[in-house]
Design a protein around this motif. Structure first.
Motif, PDB file in Angstrom:
ATOM      1  N   ARG A   1     -16.250 -13.272 -11.675  1.00 27.01           N
ATOM      2  CA  ARG A   1     -16.938 -12.824 -10.559  1.00 27.01           C
ATOM      3  C   ARG A   1     -16.901 -13.750  -9.411  1.00 27.01           C
ATOM      4  O   ARG A   1     -16.255 -14.950  -9.340  1.00 27.01           O
ATOM      5  N   GLY A   2     -17.304 -13.592  -8.419  1.00 28.77           N
ATOM      6  CA  GLY A   2     -17.494 -14.522  -7.223  1.00 28.77           C
ATOM      7  C   GLY A   2     -16.319 -14.037  -6.374  1.00 28.77           C
ATOM      8  O   GLY A   2     -15.675 -13.006  -6.347  1.00 28.77           O
ATOM      9  N   PRO A   3     -16.099 -15.139  -5.488  1.00 28.16           N
ATOM     10  CA  PRO A   3     -15.003 -14.950  -4.694  1.00 28.16           C
ATOM     11  C   PRO A   3     -13.576 -14.707  -5.331  1.00 28.16           C
ATOM     12  O   PRO A   3     -13.404 -15.251  -6.047  1.00 28.16           O
ATOM     13  N   LYS A   4     -12.912 -13.798  -4.420  1.00 26.61           N
ATOM     14  CA  LYS A   4     -11.656 -13.363  -5.003  1.00 26.61           C
ATOM     15  C   LYS A   4     -10.661 -14.435  -4.717  1.00 26.61           C
ATOM     16  O   LYS A   4     -10.723 -15.261  -4.087  1.00 26.61           O
ATOM     17  N   LYS A   5      -9.441 -14.294  -5.452  1.00 26.30           N
ATOM     18  CA  LYS A   5      -8.453 -15.282  -5.383  1.00 26.30           C
ATOM     19  C   LYS A   5      -7.619 -14.732  -3.966  1.00 26.30           C
ATOM     20  O   LYS A   5      -7.654 -13.430  -3.933  1.00 26.30           O
ATOM     21  N   ARG A   6      -7.295 -15.637  -3.267  1.00 30.26           N
ATOM     22  CA  ARG A   6      -6.367 -15.117  -2.102  1.00 30.26           C
ATOM     23  C   ARG A   6      -5.170 -15.904  -1.965  1.00 30.26           C
ATOM     24  O   ARG A   6      -5.112 -17.099  -2.514  1.00 30.26           O
ATOM     25  N   LYS A   7      -4.389 -15.140  -1.534  1.00 26.19           N
ATOM     26  CA  LYS A   7      -2.960 -15.948  -1.590  1.00 26.19           C
ATOM     27  C   LYS A   7      -3.030 -17.131  -0.667  1.00 26.19           C
ATOM     28  O   LYS A   7      -3.632 -17.191   0.412  1.00 26.19           O
ATOM     29  N   MET A   8      -2.362 -18.038  -1.166  1.00 35.75           N
ATOM     30  CA  MET A   8      -2.280 -19.356  -0.308  1.00 35.75           C
ATOM     31  C   MET A   8      -0.755 -19.399   0.633  1.00 35.75           C
ATOM     32  O   MET A   8       0.047 -19.479   0.224  1.00 35.75           O
ATOM     33  N   THR A   9      -1.383 -19.171   1.768  1.00 35.18           N
ATOM     34  CA  THR A   9      -0.367 -19.369   2.872  1.00 35.18           C
ATOM     35  C   THR A   9      -0.115 -20.671   2.969  1.00 35.18           C
ATOM     36  O   THR A   9      -0.854 -21.391   2.876  1.00 35.18           O
ATOM     37  N   PRO A  10       1.232 -20.778   3.804  1.00 36.78           N
ATOM     38  CA  PRO A  10       1.280 -22.214   3.941  1.00 36.78           C
ATOM     39  C   PRO A  10       0.304 -23.108   4.838  1.00 36.78           C
ATOM     40  O   PRO A  10      -0.045 -24.266   4.942  1.00 36.78           O
ATOM     41  N   ALA A  11      -0.114 -22.162   5.882  1.00 35.39           N
ATOM     42  CA  ALA A  11      -1.021 -22.694   6.871  1.00 35.39           C
ATOM     43  C   ALA A  11      -2.412 -22.951   6.024  1.00 35.39           C
ATOM     44  O   ALA A  11      -3.103 -23.953   6.513  1.00 35.39           O
ATOM     45  N   ARG A  12      -2.777 -22.151   5.052  1.00 37.61           N
ATOM     46  CA  ARG A  12      -3.919 -22.440   4.320  1.00 37.61           C
ATOM     47  C   ARG A  12      -3.710 -23.714   3.335  1.00 37.61           C
ATOM     48  O   ARG A  12      -4.670 -24.605   3.310  1.00 37.61           O
ATOM     49  N   MET A  13      -2.611 -23.858   3.089  1.00 40.61           N
ATOM     50  CA  MET A  13      -2.362 -24.946   2.166  1.00 40.61           C
ATOM     51  C   MET A  13      -2.346 -26.115   3.171  1.00 40.61           C
ATOM     52  O   MET A  13      -2.964 -27.298   2.477  1.00 40.61           O
ATOM     53  N   GLU A  14      -1.935 -26.099   4.208  1.00 34.58           N
ATOM     54  CA  GLU A  14      -2.099 -27.279   5.049  1.00 34.58           C
ATOM     55  C   GLU A  14      -3.499 -27.517   5.472  1.00 34.58           C
ATOM     56  O   GLU A  14      -3.801 -28.849   5.248  1.00 34.58           O
ATOM     57  N   ARG A  15      -4.224 -26.634   5.670  1.00 36.98           N
ATOM     58  CA  ARG A  15      -5.329 -26.929   5.981  1.00 36.98           C
ATOM     59  C   ARG A  15      -6.397 -27.693   4.932  1.00 36.98           C
ATOM     60  O   ARG A  15      -7.114 -28.383   4.819  1.00 36.98           O
ATOM     61  N   SER A  16      -6.054 -27.020   3.884  1.00 36.37           N
ATOM     62  CA  SER A  16      -6.733 -27.419   2.546  1.00 36.37           C
ATOM     63  C   SER A  16      -6.231 -29.018   2.158  1.00 36.37           C
ATOM     64  O   SER A  16      -7.089 -29.795   1.715  1.00 36.37           O
ATOM     65  N   LYS A  17      -5.225 -29.138   2.187  1.00 35.74           N
ATOM     66  CA  LYS A  17      -4.609 -30.461   2.121  1.00 35.74           C
ATOM     67  C   LYS A  17      -5.441 -31.414   3.002  1.00 35.74           C
ATOM     68  O   LYS A  17      -5.829 -32.641   2.802  1.00 35.74           O
ATOM     69  N   VAL A  18      -5.424 -31.241   4.384  1.00 38.94           N
ATOM     70  CA  VAL A  18      -6.126 -31.805   5.303  1.00 38.94           C
ATOM     71  C   VAL A  18      -7.474 -32.165   5.139  1.00 38.94           C
ATOM     72  O   VAL A  18      -8.037 -33.332   4.974  1.00 38.94           O
ATOM     73  N   ARG A  19      -8.117 -31.019   4.755  1.00 35.83           N
ATOM     74  CA  ARG A  19      -9.509 -31.160   4.135  1.00 35.83           C
ATOM     75  C   ARG A  19      -9.707 -32.061   3.146  1.00 35.83           C
ATOM     76  O   ARG A  19     -10.561 -32.594   2.930  1.00 35.83           O
ATOM     77  N   ARG A  20      -8.807 -31.771   2.078  1.00 35.96           N
ATOM     78  CA  ARG A  20      -8.944 -32.605   1.034  1.00 35.96           C
ATOM     79  C   ARG A  20      -8.730 -34.098   1.130  1.00 35.96           C
ATOM     80  O   ARG A  20      -9.289 -34.945   0.554  1.00 35.96           O
ATOM     81  N   ASN A  21      -7.704 -34.313   2.002  1.00 39.14           N
ATOM     82  CA  ASN A  21      -7.374 -35.923   2.346  1.00 39.14           C
ATOM     83  C   ASN A  21      -8.479 -36.299   2.997  1.00 39.14           C
ATOM     84  O   ASN A  21      -9.059 -37.602   2.568  1.00 39.14           O
ATOM     85  N   LYS A  22      -9.027 -35.543   3.956  1.00 37.48           N
ATOM     86  CA  LYS A  22     -10.214 -36.252   4.520  1.00 37.48           C
ATOM     87  C   LYS A  22     -11.523 -36.601   3.315  1.00 37.48           C
ATOM     88  O   LYS A  22     -12.217 -37.477   3.429  1.00 37.48           O
ATOM     89  N   ALA A  23     -11.540 -35.421   2.518  1.00 35.43           N
ATOM     90  CA  ALA A  23     -12.747 -35.565   1.464  1.00 35.43           C
ATOM     91  C   ALA A  23     -12.470 -36.870   0.580  1.00 35.43           C
ATOM     92  O   ALA A  23     -13.346 -37.685   0.234  1.00 35.43           O
ATOM     93  N   ASN A  24     -10.971 -37.120   0.236  1.00 36.33           N
ATOM     94  CA  ASN A  24     -10.719 -38.156  -0.508  1.00 36.33           C
ATOM     95  C   ASN A  24     -11.067 -39.372   0.243  1.00 36.33           C
ATOM     96  O   ASN A  24     -11.292 -40.451  -0.233  1.00 36.33           O
ATOM     97  N   ALA A  25     -10.599 -39.369   1.655  1.00 36.67           N
ATOM     98  CA  ALA A  25     -11.043 -40.727   2.321  1.00 36.67           C
ATOM     99  C   ALA A  25     -12.348 -40.928   2.317  1.00 36.67           C
ATOM    100  O   ALA A  25     -12.962 -42.074   2.487  1.00 36.67           O
ATOM    101  N   ARG A  26     -13.002 -39.970   2.699  1.00 35.29           N
ATOM    102  CA  ARG A  26     -14.634 -40.226   2.586  1.00 35.29           C
ATOM    103  C   ARG A  26     -15.084 -40.832   1.110  1.00 35.29           C
ATOM    104  O   ARG A  26     -15.980 -41.686   1.050  1.00 35.29           O
TER     105      ARG A  26
END
Length: 411
Positions: free
Chosen positions: A98-123
DNA sequence: TAGGCCATCTGGTCCT
DNA sequence: AGGACCAGATGGCCTA
């Protein structure tokens, strides 16, 4: 992207080490940071290349809705169908979610997720560093501190808890406790190494701690030779010259002996602001060992170092005697804790030192503060226990009680 | 080599 | 939405 992350000083600046690491092995710090960066890089790399967990897919897919609306719409239908458990084509046997569906990871998404993850890691890194920094501060104010042999986190917390408990008991009873009892309280639940360390810090080696064995109090080696830490030797008399810490793994015994004669005086260590800022050369007085107390008891000879006195706020169960209440009758009144400072010639520090290790010129609790226990009697010189009233500086009030109690035990 | 300790990454949850 | 906090996982380092 990854190279940008690693070359980004703002991110890398977050990767700093423990203060002690930096101090102990400064030369290796850059290397260590580099290694950490590599490790971080590996992590990111793994994130990028390795498979994600289903949950991470969900999390990652949840962002970027706006950017991929077309895809979302298309996929959403499938998702709902799947979520409804409609028995659609299920290639793999993984259970429907259940819950949010899986979505295809586009390169742009991956990039953004990485940035977000990096920021979270730094924090998160920064947060943990702050936490460790606070823990380091805690290490410095618990009875045992060593820059080179740091207490572990869990031991630091346990010791701090025991320390608070011990102080509370002292404050509650208003009496000077037995040193052995004090040490026992401090060491409750601690590992054996930490117990040894604490005992060593308190100039009460394990053997004495367990047997209350009393050695010759006039000996400069008193409690120093049999403990788990080697006697420094270089600082047997008077205050020891170590400017850095109350104790170091290689100096523990010697530091203790040197600083307090028969009793360890934390005040003599220039590194510890809470003690030193208040007591100045108090350690020297207590550290007179067989040589007599230092006349510079209040001279503030010991620098607190770069660090200001740690703010210690005492409230609630604690009450402090105001400096104005130094009148004789105050001692008989209801304030719980009297801080008696000996600053004049022939200080108790000197007396204690002459006795081979008395108090560094401070009495806590009831007048006359009887010496309790055999071991304590060996550590504290009777002659050192006299009620003295002296003004203390206002800015010392916050830490006075704390340091007083410490000095009480560590002299 | 096992175990302890630690730093870091990571995803989840809660809060603002 | 973004940040803080948390806990699990992982791998490195050190020591007995």
């Amino acid at each position: 992207m990854l190279t940008r992350l690693f070359s980004d000083p703002s991110l890398l600046s977050n990767v700093h080490r423990f203060p002690s690491w930096a101090e102990d092995s400064e030369g290796e710090e850059s290397k260590t940071q580099e290694e950490e960066s590599v490790r971080v890089g590996l992590g990111e790399d793994q994130l990028e290349h390795a498979g994600r967990t289903p949950s991470s897919d969900i999390a990652l897919d949840d962002e970027d809705n706006e950017d991929d609306e077309d895809d979302d719409d298309e996929e959403e239908g499938e998702g709902e169908e799947e979520a409804g458990g409609g028995g659609g084509d299920d290639d793999d046997d993984q259970p429907r979610k259940r819950g949010p569906k899986k979505r295809k990871m586009t390169p742009a998404r991956m990039e953004r997720s990485k940035v977000r993850r990096n920021k979270a890691n730094a924090r998160e890194r920064t947060r943990m560093h702050d936490l460790n920094s606070a823990l380091d501060n805690l290490r410095k104010v618990v009875p045992c501190y060593s820059k080179t042999q740091k207490l572990s986190k869990i031991e630091t917390l346990r010791l701090a808890k025991n320390y608070i408990w011990a102080l509370s008991e002292i404050l509650r009873s208003g009496k000077r406790p037995d040193l052995v009892q004090y040490v026992q309280t401090l060491c409750k639940g601690l590992s054996q190494p930490t117990t040894n360390l604490v005992a060593g810090c308190l100039q009460l080696n394990t053997r004495n701690f367990l047997t209350e064995h009393c050695q010759d109090p006039t000996s400069a080696r008193y409690h120093g030779s049999g403990g788990p830490y080697p006697s420094g030797g270089s600082s047997v008399h008077g205050y020891h010259p170590y400017p850095c810490s109350r104790l170091s793994s290689s100096q523990c015994g010697g530091a203790g002996v040197g600083s307090g004669g028969a009793g360890l005086s934390l005040r003599s260590h220039g590194y510890c602001p809470p003690y030193d800022s208040l007591y100045g050369a108090g350690g020297g007085g207590g550290g007179g060992g067989g040589g007599g107390g230092s006349p510079e008891y209040d001279s503030g000879e010991y620098e607190a170092g770069a660090s200001p006195p740690l703010p210690l706020y005492i409230n609630g169960n604690f009450s402090l005697r105001h400096q104005d209440s130094a009148s004789p009758d105050v001692a008989d009144r209801g304030y719980h804790y009297s801080m008696h400072y000996s600053t004049g010639p022939g200080t108790r520090a000197g007396a204690g030192a002459g006795a081979g290790g008395g108090h560094g010129g401070l009495v806590f609790g009831s007048r006359g503060g009887a010496v309790h226990g055999a071991a304590a009697a060996g550590v504290h010189a009777d002659g050192a226990v006299l009620p003295y009233h002296h003004d203390m500086h206002l800015h010392h009030e916050r830490t006075a009680l704390y340091e007083d109690v410490n000095a009480f035990f560590h002299n």
